[in-house]
Design a protein around this motif. Structure first.
Motif, short mmCIF file in Angstrom:
data_model
loop_
_atom_site.label_atom_id
_atom_site.label_comp_id
_atom_site.label_asym_id
_atom_site.label_seq_id
_atom_site.Cartn_x
_atom_site.Cartn_y
_atom_site.Cartn_z
N SER A 40 5.38 4.73 2.00
CA SER A 40 5.60 6.01 2.52
C SER A 40 6.40 5.81 3.91
O SER A 40 7.22 6.30 4.18
N LEU A 87 2.86 6.83 -7.52
CA LEU A 87 2.27 5.36 -7.72
C LEU A 87 1.16 5.62 -8.83
O LEU A 87 1.13 4.39 -9.56
N LYS A 88 0.40 6.41 -8.80
CA LYS A 88 -0.77 6.66 -9.85
C LYS A 88 -0.42 6.86 -11.15
O LYS A 88 -0.71 6.21 -11.87
N ARG A 111 4.71 11.36 1.43
CA ARG A 111 3.30 10.49 1.24
C ARG A 111 2.67 10.96 0.03
O ARG A 111 2.04 10.29 -0.91
N THR A 112 2.79 12.35 -0.34
CA THR A 112 2.19 12.88 -1.59
C THR A 112 2.77 12.54 -2.70
O THR A 112 2.26 12.21 -3.67
N GLU A 136 2.08 8.68 -3.36
CA GLU A 136 0.74 8.68 -3.81
C GLU A 136 0.77 9.01 -5.46
O GLU A 136 -0.04 8.52 -6.24
N LYS A 137 1.12 10.23 -5.89
CA LYS A 137 1.17 10.97 -7.17
C LYS A 137 1.99 10.04 -7.88
O LYS A 137 1.54 9.53 -9.04
N SER A 149 0.85 -1.24 0.00
CA SER A 149 -0.08 0.01 0.03
C SER A 149 0.83 1.26 -0.02
O SER A 149 2.09 1.12 0.24
N ALA A 150 0.29 2.33 -0.53
CA ALA A 150 0.82 3.51 -0.41
C ALA A 150 1.43 3.93 1.03
O ALA A 150 2.53 4.71 1.33
N LYS A 151 0.52 3.67 1.98
CA LYS A 151 0.99 3.96 3.45
C LYS A 151 2.17 3.33 3.86
O LYS A 151 2.85 3.91 4.51
#
Length: 197
Positions: free
Chosen positions: A122, A151-152, A144-145, A148-149, A117-119
């Motif tokens: 991070s 990874l997308k 974290r930002t 998420e960016k 997961s992104a969490k």
């Protein structure tokens, strides 16, 4: 797990995924449990360039790094054509997302997308950010930002992997065993298929 579309060089297994997903840890863990060759792409990139990953980014920039990375990928594939034993290659997080690297890897062997997961990513990266040139100056929130960016952006490339694995266990030994079982079963199946042709 998607159906396999492997070639005769199916002894090669590429671990792909975002930085911090545990590719190197899993690779070394699997090597302690079965007879495989392990290859760290970043190590070979550093050898080829004669400097660390951080130095390549700082002195030459990302474009130069990606060009070296692509050449190293092709060199690895050329080196490991004979399927004597499985070859487990840990790639850099961005490797599948540049040039035609993902298509090259899918043609040369089995790509395995390691997808925490992104969490979780991070949290891991915050602890070791000094080793990561793209995030070393970022705060926890910025990491974290960023994760998420990016990874997308990268998921369309990662999702082309032949096998996708979510590391669902909290214990790393369980995740290593889980990956080992996947590689072992794919290796046996591919060798049986090649022998029957």
């Amino acid at each position: 797990m998607p159906p396999s579309t492997l070639t005769s060089t199916s002894n090669i297994f590429f671990l792909i995924g975002f930085m911090g997903s545990g590719k190197s840890l899993l690779s070394h863990g699997v090597s302690e449990r079965m007879d495989v060759i392990t290859v760290e792409m970043d190590d070979l990139i550093e050898q080829s360039a004669g400097m660390s990953i951080n130095e390549i980014f700082t002195r030459k920039g990302e474009e130069a790094f990606r060009a070296i990375e692509r050449q190293v990928l092709h060199d690895i594939i050329d080196q490991y054509q004979i399927p004597e034993k499985p070859v487990l290659i840990s790639t850099g997080g961005g490797a599948p997302c540049h040039f035609d690297n993902m298509e090259v890897m899918n043609q040369a062997g089995t790509t395995i997308f390691i997808n925490p997961s992104a969490k979780r990513l991070s949290a891991r990266l915050e602890q070791k950010k000094q080793d990561r040139p793209l995030i070393k100056d970022k705060t926890a929130d910025e990491i974290r930002t960023y994760v998420e960016k990016k990874l997308k952006e990268r998921l369309p490339f990662y999702s082309k992997a032949i096998i996708q694995v979510n590391m669902i266990y909290d214990d790393k030994a369980d995740n290593i065993e889980f990956l080992k079982d996947i590689i072992e079963s794919e290796w046996i199946r591919n060798q049986s298929r090649d022998n029957s042709e």
